[in-house]
Design an enzyme around this catalytic site. Structure first.
Site, PDB file in Angstrom:
ATOM      1  N   HIS A  37      36.597  48.124  38.749  1.00 33.17           N
ATOM      2  CA  HIS A  37      37.265  49.162  38.871  1.00 33.17           C
ATOM      3  C   HIS A  37      38.435  48.730  39.880  1.00 33.17           C
ATOM      4  CE1 HIS A  37      34.719  49.147  42.366  1.00 33.17           C
ATOM      5  NE2 HIS A  37      35.732  49.390  43.010  1.00 33.17           N
ATOM      6  N   HIS A 121      44.123  44.997  42.735  1.00 36.85           N
ATOM      7  CA  HIS A 121      43.398  44.200  41.925  1.00 36.85           C
ATOM      8  C   HIS A 121      42.134  44.668  41.609  1.00 36.85           C
ATOM      9  CE1 HIS A 121      41.638  43.663  45.982  1.00 36.85           C
ATOM     10  NE2 HIS A 121      40.689  43.030  45.218  1.00 36.85           N
TER      11      HIS A 121
END
Length: 180
Positions: A37, A121
């Site tokens: 995620h 990220h």
């Protein structure tokens, strides 16, 4: 106590593309697909009352839906022994804007600001004693990695339970972003 974070889920085809990268790096402990995620804000541990306030408070955030692309690979920390292998995103502006709205709402509710600079990220692996030369070859060999853009139309408040078998994430609430 609840251990919380706010994140954007990735479509299954994007996760499949990321999974295709997961191999060939010695000392890498690869992230399971269900845990891939894009974290917007790690909140940490809170009690039940604050959990309810956060759950309700995040519902008041207004932000537009936007298109996002997973693009590029790298590692943290830069210029030191690599500990995390990650996939980047583009464009960063919409994600940072949404993250700032979430951060400001949480601060307005009395939570401490996040201490470190936000660097969007997707964690692919945690690294332990990974030879820098091998990591460099992996990054060079995948330097053009990019996925198709996808629509981000909601974010989720997750709870995370740490166990001996790893972390288990549960969606506690979902928040829709407005159509552009």
């Amino acid at each position: 106590m609840y251990r919380l974070f706010v994140a954007i889920d990735l479509p299954s085809d994007i996760i499949a593309r990321l999974q295709g990268l997961c191999g060939g790096v010695p000392g890498a402990r690869w992230v399971q697909p269900e845990q891939m995620h894009l974290t917007l804000r790690f909140i940490g541990e809170v009690d039940g009352g604050i959990f309810q306030d956060i759950k309700e408070g995040l519902g008041s955030i207004k932000a537009p839906a936007f298109s996002l692309q997973v693009k590029g690979l790298g590692f943290f920390p830069p210029r030191k022994t690599p500990r995390v292998l990650w996939a980047g995103i583009a464009p960063v502006e919409q994600v940072s804007g949404l993250r700032n709205r979430i951060e400001n709402r949480l601060i307005g509710m009395g939570l401490e600001p996040e201490g470190r600079k936000y660097s969007p990220h997707i964690t692919l692996a945690r690294l332990h004693d990974t030879p820098l030369a091998r990591l460099g070859r992996f990054l060079a060999g995948n330097s053009l990695f990019a996925t198709e853009p996808f629509l981000v139309s909601e974010v989720h408040l997750y709870s995370s339970q740490l166990t001996a078998k790893g972390a288990f994430h549960t969606i506690e609430a979902s928040y829709s972003l407005q159509a552009g």
